[in-house]
Write a protein that holds these residues in place. Structure first.
Motif, PDB file in Angstrom:
ATOM      1  N   ILE A 131       0.846  -1.207   0.000  1.00  0.00           N
ATOM      2  CA  ILE A 131       0.000   0.000   0.000  1.00  0.00           C
ATOM      3  C   ILE A 131       0.872   1.243   0.000  1.00  0.00           C
ATOM      4  O   ILE A 131       1.896   1.293   0.687  1.00  0.00           O
ATOM      5  N   ASP A 132       0.457   2.244  -0.776  1.00  0.00           N
ATOM      6  CA  ASP A 132       1.188   3.508  -0.828  1.00  0.00           C
ATOM      7  C   ASP A 132       1.428   4.082   0.563  1.00  0.00           C
ATOM      8  O   ASP A 132       0.516   4.088   1.400  1.00  0.00           O
ATOM      9  N   VAL A 133       2.630   4.572   0.779  1.00  0.00           N
ATOM     10  CA  VAL A 133       2.947   5.263   2.031  1.00  0.00           C
ATOM     11  C   VAL A 133       3.050   6.754   1.692  1.00  0.00           C
ATOM     12  O   VAL A 133       3.675   7.105   0.690  1.00  0.00           O
ATOM     13  N   PRO A 134       2.444   7.621   2.497  1.00  0.00           N
ATOM     14  CA  PRO A 134       2.522   9.055   2.183  1.00  0.00           C
ATOM     15  C   PRO A 134       3.977   9.517   2.075  1.00  0.00           C
ATOM     16  O   PRO A 134       4.847   9.053   2.814  1.00  0.00           O
ATOM     17  N   THR A 135       4.227  10.422   1.146  1.00  0.00           N
ATOM     18  CA  THR A 135       5.570  10.994   1.034  1.00  0.00           C
ATOM     19  C   THR A 135       5.876  11.835   2.279  1.00  0.00           C
ATOM     20  O   THR A 135       4.964  12.307   2.960  1.00  0.00           O
ATOM     21  N   ILE A 136       7.145  12.002   2.550  1.00  0.00           N
ATOM     22  CA  ILE A 136       7.541  12.888   3.656  1.00  0.00           C
ATOM     23  C   ILE A 136       7.076  14.307   3.329  1.00  0.00           C
ATOM     24  O   ILE A 136       6.570  15.030   4.180  1.00  0.00           O
ATOM     25  N   LYS A 137       7.218  14.674   2.071  1.00  0.00           N
ATOM     26  CA  LYS A 137       6.788  16.011   1.618  1.00  0.00           C
ATOM     27  C   LYS A 137       5.334  16.276   2.005  1.00  0.00           C
ATOM     28  O   LYS A 137       4.995  17.387   2.437  1.00  0.00           O
ATOM     29  N   SER A 138       4.485  15.260   1.843  1.00  0.00           N
ATOM     30  CA  SER A 138       3.053  15.482   2.088  1.00  0.00           C
ATOM     31  C   SER A 138       2.752  15.696   3.576  1.00  0.00           C
ATOM     32  O   SER A 138       1.693  16.205   3.931  1.00  0.00           O
ATOM     33  N   MET A 139       3.687  15.310   4.432  1.00  0.00           N
ATOM     34  CA  MET A 139       3.472  15.483   5.877  1.00  0.00           C
ATOM     35  C   MET A 139       4.149  16.743   6.406  1.00  0.00           C
ATOM     36  O   MET A 139       3.970  17.117   7.561  1.00  0.00           O
ATOM     37  N   ASP A 140       4.928  17.390   5.573  1.00  0.00           N
ATOM     38  CA  ASP A 140       5.726  18.544   5.999  1.00  0.00           C
ATOM     39  C   ASP A 140       4.861  19.791   6.089  1.00  0.00           C
ATOM     40  O   ASP A 140       4.246  20.209   5.115  1.00  0.00           O
ATOM     41  N   THR A 141       4.802  20.364   7.260  1.00  0.00           N
ATOM     42  CA  THR A 141       4.019  21.600   7.437  1.00  0.00           C
ATOM     43  C   THR A 141       4.912  22.820   7.601  1.00  0.00           C
ATOM     44  O   THR A 141       4.428  23.930   7.762  1.00  0.00           O
ATOM     45  N   LYS A 142       6.229  22.604   7.576  1.00  0.00           N
ATOM     46  CA  LYS A 142       7.136  23.721   7.882  1.00  0.00           C
ATOM     47  C   LYS A 142       8.114  24.062   6.753  1.00  0.00           C
ATOM     48  O   LYS A 142       9.104  24.758   6.980  1.00  0.00           O
ATOM     49  N   GLY A 143       7.870  23.518   5.553  1.00  0.00           N
ATOM     50  CA  GLY A 143       8.736  23.877   4.421  1.00  0.00           C
ATOM     51  C   GLY A 143      10.142  23.329   4.526  1.00  0.00           C
ATOM     52  O   GLY A 143      11.095  23.924   4.015  1.00  0.00           O
ATOM     53  N   HIS A 144      10.286  22.170   5.172  1.00  0.00           N
ATOM     54  CA  HIS A 144      11.626  21.586   5.306  1.00  0.00           C
ATOM     55  C   HIS A 144      11.979  20.596   4.196  1.00  0.00           C
ATOM     56  O   HIS A 144      13.117  20.161   4.120  1.00  0.00           O
ATOM     57  N   VAL A 145      10.999  20.201   3.405  1.00  0.00           N
ATOM     58  CA  VAL A 145      11.263  19.117   2.456  1.00  0.00           C
ATOM     59  C   VAL A 145      11.343  19.628   1.017  1.00  0.00           C
ATOM     60  O   VAL A 145      10.469  20.357   0.550  1.00  0.00           O
ATOM     61  N   ILE A 146      12.413  19.240   0.352  1.00  0.00           N
ATOM     62  CA  ILE A 146      12.571  19.472  -1.081  1.00  0.00           C
ATOM     63  C   ILE A 146      12.283  18.135  -1.761  1.00  0.00           C
ATOM     64  O   ILE A 146      12.829  17.104  -1.368  1.00  0.00           O
ATOM     65  N   TYR A 147      11.402  18.163  -2.749  1.00  0.00           N
ATOM     66  CA  TYR A 147      10.953  16.921  -3.382  1.00  0.00           C
ATOM     67  C   TYR A 147      11.486  16.857  -4.808  1.00  0.00           C
ATOM     68  O   TYR A 147      11.363  17.826  -5.564  1.00  0.00           O
ATOM     69  N   ALA A 148      12.069  15.718  -5.185  1.00  0.00           N
ATOM     70  CA  ALA A 148      12.564  15.533  -6.553  1.00  0.00           C
ATOM     71  C   ALA A 148      11.802  14.406  -7.223  1.00  0.00           C
ATOM     72  O   ALA A 148      11.696  13.307  -6.683  1.00  0.00           O
TER      73      ALA A 148
END
Lengths: 393, 393
Positions: free
Chosen positions: A214-231
């Motif tokens: 089953i799909d696991v949410p990306t870290i980006k999708s859980m980030d509320t503080k702008g810490h994640v850069i997604y490639a």
């Protein structure tokens, strides 16, 4: 005359390249590549689309374009990524890159001063490691288990390295191990990034290639503080020859990335961006992805079943839920000797130490790719590997 | 959270971009771009070639390829460049890049430590300057006259900057000035590079677009000691949207550049490399170049004649023998006010200070592009410029 810059002088061509050279011999069965399955390319659709583009808007396809990327493709991606929780219109932006690799390299360029740390899974994608090495980063590997990075080990790495540029992770079907980071671990990694106030670069080239679980949410999708850069990338879901990837981050970060890309490639090949846009909008993209998942699922199963059937029980293999790679681990003994013996018998695999922070380190593992070889090559290659293994283990 | 790296934190989006934004307004006549003439694109040929490629060898065009570039294109370029004295099989190599811009950026990455000098013509191509700035290079401008860099000034710059990464020069139809460095000056620059043991990066994107005067040998062709790195491009002779350029240098340098490119873009879009190869071999390339030269010659003449006819005598213009640009110099007064007044009247030109080592410096010049506008736009735009100029000078 000038020596090379300090930043790059220590970087050598990757060890993988030497292995890949052996695969130029057509009699060698290669499990060493990382190429998408050739049968997965939608050749007829791309030809039709390309022809339409060069008929309907040739000047747009051939002229200079803007660094940010083809506006229609960006808009489509923003919408698609927003649906997946990876993009927020208010405070983020998205830029097209020449493959996700360029997004990763750009992160190192804009964030990592020489000598600063980049924290990675203890074995990681060699292209990214070399990108970090090319800026003279200090590579810090964090021990992983079947659920990804171990949070205690990550915290220690963060404590030990107050000058950390970012944490780099491939949470889905990791290259080289095929492992997926669990939801709990993703949350823990994000919390640690907040606690130590560092960025995360989340590399997700294989995310759409999930064929089990089953799909696991990306870290980006859980980030509320702008810490994640997604490639992200079209390399594995459409074609790597196009060299079209993308990067999502806070607006200020994408602003700086835009400046960096203006001065290097100016923009990604514009025809390729237009092909990608028309493909995702004119073709049933979800159906296309389903077809790819079927291909990879079948090939992965074939390789895993063959390995289980014929390899010594003492050699362990990961069971990936997607992506392109399997990871084998020997019980003991000389992994490099095993890889060399295999290539002498005309089967190429990648020795695990190629993926370590320090290539000279010890590894008992090796990477197998199941996407590129044909079914026949998978069966025959595993048979040969098993013969070699049985003489050694 | 992390600040940007020292190397890039000072780099701002180029001033030119602000000007170019005004050109998004379709009522603005833009002399500010650097785009090839749209009528110069061989659209029908590219469409046919693209279709052939995707019919005959689609997998090769869509799959990952090698960083060095499409072998057939490299071989053709090596042969072509050897004929022109720019490549020697014995001790040199050639790598394909995503445009010449990436070759320039890569030179900075592999040679320039932070704070080291890169010596340029005192006004130079903004893309290159920003590439150098993105590695925190110290930009040193050398005064030029109508024959290029003044050797005494270059020698002083070399003496003053013992830590110089390389000399960067655009000897043919320089951007922004349109000036061609004379043969004597090229020899002098090379001798100084030998004397002070530094490299030269010779950027030659416009070399094939000579429409007047006699070809001057490249600095590369006179180099007997492996000091010159040569950057070329298909952007001006075929299509910039393809993003295909190349870099020629000593084997060790190309080896390091290959490592650098492996970690950034992996390789240039392979379809584009195949299109370029088939174009230069299947079409009469020399005839195509002749057609381009005719187009640029005519447009340059039209702009120069219009300027001479209507602009105040006190404003001087260079008379380029090729390339895409004219350089105007005001007798005195406020160049920025002139550019702003022009854009208010719907004609965009680029203020000369954008091309200085320090954009905040004083310039009395401005750049005009004649390749992108139509004949009608050239005539009307110059008329408007003249009106503005007459109120000010």
């Amino acid at each position: 005359m000038n020596a090379f810059s300090y930043r790059i002088s220590g970087v050598q061509p990757s060890a993988i390249r030497e292995i890949l050279k052996s695969t130029a011999d057509p009699s060698v069965i290669s499990f060493a590549a990382g190429n998408p399955a050739p049968e997965a390319f939608p050749v007829d659709e791309i030809r039709r689309i390309s022809n339409d583009i060069l008929q309907e808007e040739p000047i747009a396809a051939l002229q200079y374009s803007i660094t940010e990327g083809y506006p229609k493709l960006r808009d489509w991606l923003k919408e698609d990524m927003a649906k997946k929780g990876n993009f927020s219109e208010n405070d983020e932006d998205l830029i097209i890159t020449c493959g996700a690799q360029q997004a990763i390299e750009t992160c190192a360029k804009i964030f990592c001063n020489e000598g600063e740390a980049i924290i990675c899974e203890n074995q990681s994608f060699i292209g990214s490691l070399n990108a970090f090495r090319s800026y003279n980063a200090k590579l810090v590997g964090v021990e992983t288990d079947d659920d990804g990075m171990i949070p205690e080990k990550l915290e220690k790495a963060l404590k030990d390295n107050p000058r950390t540029a970012f944490i780099y992770t491939i949470p889905n079907f990791q290259n080289p191990t095929g492992i997926t980071t669990s939801l709990e671990r993703r949350k823990a990694i994000l919390e640690l990034a907040y606690k130590y106030n560092v960025l995360i670069v989340e590399d997700n080239p294989y995310g759409e290639l999930r064929f089990a679980g089953i799909d696991v949410p990306t870290i980006k999708s859980m980030d509320t503080k702008g810490h994640v850069i997604y490639a992200g990338s079209f390399s594995k879901v459409l074609s790597p020859g196009l060299r079209v990837g993308y990067m999502i981050a806070a607006k200020s970060i994408i602003g700086k990335a835009t400046v960096a890309l203006q001065t290097s490639t100016v923009h990604a090949n514009i025809w390729a961006q237009m092909v990608a846009y028309r493909f995702v909008t004119e073709v049933n993209f979800e159906e296309h992805l389903e077809k790819l998942r079927e291909i990879y699922k079948r090939k992965c199963s074939l390789m895993l079943n063959s390995l289980k059937f014929s390899m010594p029980m003492s050699i362990a293999f990961t069971e990936p839920e997607g992506g392109l790679f399997l990871w084998g681990t020997l019980p003991r003994g000389d992994m490099n000797a095993f890889c060399k013996a295999a290539v002498a018998e005309k089967v190429a695999v990648v020795p695990g130490n190629a993926f370590l922070m320090n290539e000279k380190g010890v590894s008992y593992s090796f990477r197998l790719n199941y996407s590129t070889p044909t079914d026949e090559q998978i069966e025959k290659g595993v048979e040969i590997l098993a013969k070699v293994a049985k003489t050694m283990f």
